[in-house]
Design a protein around this motif. Sequence first.
Motif, mmCIF file in Angstrom:
data_model
loop_
_atom_site.group_PDB
_atom_site.id
_atom_site.type_symbol
_atom_site.label_atom_id
_atom_site.label_comp_id
_atom_site.label_asym_id
_atom_site.label_seq_id
_atom_site.Cartn_x
_atom_site.Cartn_y
_atom_site.Cartn_z
ATOM 1 N N VAL A 1 -14.747 -71.862 6.377
ATOM 2 C CA VAL A 1 -13.495 -71.895 7.147
ATOM 3 C C VAL A 1 -12.420 -71.317 6.245
ATOM 4 O O VAL A 1 -12.140 -71.862 5.168
ATOM 5 C CB VAL A 1 -13.116 -73.326 7.573
ATOM 6 N N VAL A 2 -11.835 -70.192 6.650
ATOM 7 C CA VAL A 2 -10.824 -69.521 5.843
ATOM 8 C C VAL A 2 -9.589 -69.288 6.705
ATOM 9 O O VAL A 2 -9.667 -69.251 7.926
ATOM 10 C CB VAL A 2 -11.343 -68.175 5.281
ATOM 11 N N GLU A 3 -8.461 -69.129 6.066
ATOM 12 C CA GLU A 3 -7.240 -68.923 6.842
ATOM 13 C C GLU A 3 -6.365 -67.868 6.217
ATOM 14 O O GLU A 3 -6.452 -67.565 5.027
ATOM 15 C CB GLU A 3 -6.482 -70.223 7.017
ATOM 16 N N THR A 4 -5.508 -67.292 7.074
ATOM 17 C CA THR A 4 -4.554 -66.279 6.648
ATOM 18 C C THR A 4 -3.290 -66.452 7.476
ATOM 19 O O THR A 4 -3.204 -67.374 8.309
ATOM 20 C CB THR A 4 -5.149 -64.866 6.838
ATOM 21 N N THR A 5 -2.313 -65.593 7.270
ATOM 22 C CA THR A 5 -1.078 -65.634 8.055
ATOM 23 C C THR A 5 -0.793 -64.248 8.607
ATOM 24 O O THR A 5 -1.242 -63.231 8.065
ATOM 25 C CB THR A 5 0.120 -66.101 7.206
ATOM 26 N N ILE A 6 -0.055 -64.206 9.711
ATOM 27 C CA ILE A 6 0.433 -62.951 10.277
ATOM 28 C C ILE A 6 1.929 -63.101 10.536
ATOM 29 O O ILE A 6 2.409 -64.188 10.854
ATOM 30 C CB ILE A 6 -0.294 -62.578 11.579
ATOM 31 N N THR A 7 2.656 -62.025 10.361
ATOM 32 C CA THR A 7 4.088 -62.000 10.671
ATOM 33 C C THR A 7 4.286 -61.133 11.906
ATOM 34 O O THR A 7 3.837 -59.977 11.951
ATOM 35 C CB THR A 7 4.896 -61.434 9.496
ATOM 36 N N LEU A 8 4.962 -61.667 12.912
ATOM 37 C CA LEU A 8 5.008 -61.015 14.213
ATOM 38 C C LEU A 8 5.950 -59.821 14.262
ATOM 39 O O LEU A 8 5.747 -58.918 15.061
ATOM 40 C CB LEU A 8 5.415 -62.026 15.293
ATOM 41 N N GLY A 9 6.977 -59.802 13.430
ATOM 42 C CA GLY A 9 7.971 -58.731 13.543
ATOM 43 C C GLY A 9 8.926 -59.008 14.694
ATOM 44 O O GLY A 9 9.073 -60.141 15.171
ATOM 45 N N TYR B 1 1.574 -55.938 19.621
ATOM 46 C CA TYR B 1 0.262 -55.809 18.976
ATOM 47 C C TYR B 1 0.387 -56.196 17.505
ATOM 48 O O TYR B 1 1.349 -55.825 16.837
ATOM 49 C CB TYR B 1 -0.273 -54.390 19.116
ATOM 50 N N SER B 2 -0.612 -56.913 17.024
ATOM 51 C CA SER B 2 -0.605 -57.328 15.626
ATOM 52 C C SER B 2 -2.027 -57.253 15.077
ATOM 53 O O SER B 2 -2.958 -57.797 15.672
ATOM 54 C CB SER B 2 -0.062 -58.752 15.496
ATOM 55 N N TRP B 3 -2.177 -56.552 13.956
ATOM 56 C CA TRP B 3 -3.469 -56.444 13.293
ATOM 57 C C TRP B 3 -3.543 -57.453 12.154
ATOM 58 O O TRP B 3 -2.543 -57.763 11.524
ATOM 59 C CB TRP B 3 -3.670 -55.033 12.746
ATOM 60 N N MET B 4 -4.741 -57.947 11.896
ATOM 61 C CA MET B 4 -4.916 -58.913 10.817
ATOM 62 C C MET B 4 -6.296 -58.729 10.205
ATOM 63 O O MET B 4 -7.201 -58.144 10.813
ATOM 64 C CB MET B 4 -4.749 -60.341 11.336
ATOM 65 N N GLN C 1 -9.947 -55.594 9.182
ATOM 66 C CA GLN C 1 -11.071 -55.670 8.259
ATOM 67 C C GLN C 1 -11.553 -57.115 8.165
ATOM 68 O O GLN C 1 -10.753 -58.048 8.219
ATOM 69 C CB GLN C 1 -10.668 -55.197 6.858
ATOM 70 N N ASN C 2 -12.852 -57.252 8.010
ATOM 71 C CA ASN C 2 -13.434 -58.573 7.773
ATOM 72 C C ASN C 2 -13.871 -58.631 6.313
ATOM 73 O O ASN C 2 -14.867 -58.027 5.922
ATOM 74 C CB ASN C 2 -14.626 -58.818 8.704
#
Length: 589
Positions: free
Chosen positions: A360-368, A377-380, A301-302
Amino acid sequence: MKILKLIAFLVGTAAMLTACSVEIEEQTAPKIENVEVGFMLPETATRTSIDPDGKTTRWAPGDKLAVWAKDAEGNYALENASFMLRYYSTEFEHAYFTANIAAMADGEYTYMISYPTPTSTNGTLATYNLPSVQTGEYDGRYDVMLAEPVVEQALTSKSMVELNTVMRHKMHALKITIPEGRNMFGQRFYRLEIVFPTDVVGDMTIDVSDPNEAPVYTNTSNTIVVENATGFDAGDVIWAYVLPGTVDGDVSYKVRGERRGSNAATYQLNREMKEGHVTPINMAIPTIYPYYTSLMLSIDQNNLGEDFNFFDVYDSNGTHMGRFERNAKNEYYIDYEGEFDADQYDNSTWRVVFDSEHAVVETTITLGDMTDYSEHYSWMNVPYLFSEDFSSLVTYDGDYTSGPHTSVDNASKAGRDLSQYGASSGWTGARTGCDAAGTAILVSGRTDYVIAGATRAYGRLDSPALSAIKADKDVNVKVTFDYGGSRSGGNWAYATARAGYTTTQGVLNGYATQFNNNAAFSGIDGAIEVPNIPTSGSASALTLSMSYNIEACTSLHRLSWHIGSLGTTFIGNGYQWLYVDNVKVQIAK
């Protein structure tokens, strides 16, 4: 000699005129106008392909020749003059080239021609660049040719001069064929890298006055990279140009598909790469490289409110893993070839920074869990421009229930930095608190009614500045939040709350001055009333939500909330609470 005699005559004449005291009128030297001139090349001098199958390629529209013209006394009327193809004769017997040049004096000239126009020149030395990255297509720009010098009359605007010469090819070409059934890579490839045992590309300098003189090579490399967006497969032909010379030793090559690469293959080559010749090569494409690990990122989602242009990915150590332009497939790959240690990435958290037109915005992802030599595959989500759910708050009482408020000092509570209670950096408030850790923040007002009138204390909440907006931008944004509330002391102590924004930075105090129902809160701009504040509620039961827009919002804007009582004067005391949670800010379309 004629020039010297003319000068002597002019000097003598001037001396006589001066001696006779004759007044001389200054005159402007006649302006030399450029004229359009041209020459024609016979069919034997066409841009002939060096393909050994005998196919030819005529001069193409846009082709330009570099021309030098030297008179009998060694003076150059033309040096690296650019002539463009104008047209062909009816039967393609002659190609006509024209240019605008200063008029040439009558007489014979030695004409020297090279194709295409050189990268640079020094007198009659012309330098051409044969790049290391080529397209794999037959490209006349790399088929450097040099004409045999020819003597002819001056070029004039009245007639075409035929320069009856022959163009000599100066480069060597590789004609690489992928035989049917010999693409063991198993898919179309878009990049071919060939490494030779000697340098084969770079700058070549030739003397246009002597086609037989050996060229000089500089800035050379032993690697050719063929890149083509269309790609290649079995049955295709790939053209590559190399500098003439002898290749003796191992030649290695490998290809790359849309994402994966091949093993390297090596063969031994001992061949003289002659000027104007072609080396045919049947090239079997090697098998796919097996040691391959991939991480594919996709956007779910955006939430930003506008499309991003690109995003950067940083691993848990802060290493930049790549920049990715937004694409229609919504697939972004980080590929590893060779040995891979999955343990260093297991369950690690990576940072992703999105760049859009305004923010400019930022987020994090956890790879597992990661596995060697496999695909992951990783969704964000693209994050909101700003958001807060107060999940890090601790339980605290920020003076919102303390004592009667009978003075302005007590009523106008000093603001606090709320990070001490677990709020994100930049949140400030006066008369705020949290009933239960990780739930909504509350803002409190208090009313003390006495016979002489009422003293009101107002609660205030301000967010951090919306610093995700680029410093040189402003944009319309939409603010949404969930809310609830409660009050005590009877209907006369009803609550009035408003939301808006401020551009004042730092810790802000509450506001205490008495005002009527139509007054705006001090220090809060664009204020709108928060409707339907309930008579009872709690932080865990927020059933209401609202939104408002801020136009021309900048990185200095902060979100603001106020609450208090605007009731009539009665004896008694009362409290008003506004609960705020799930604050979200998006760019408004």
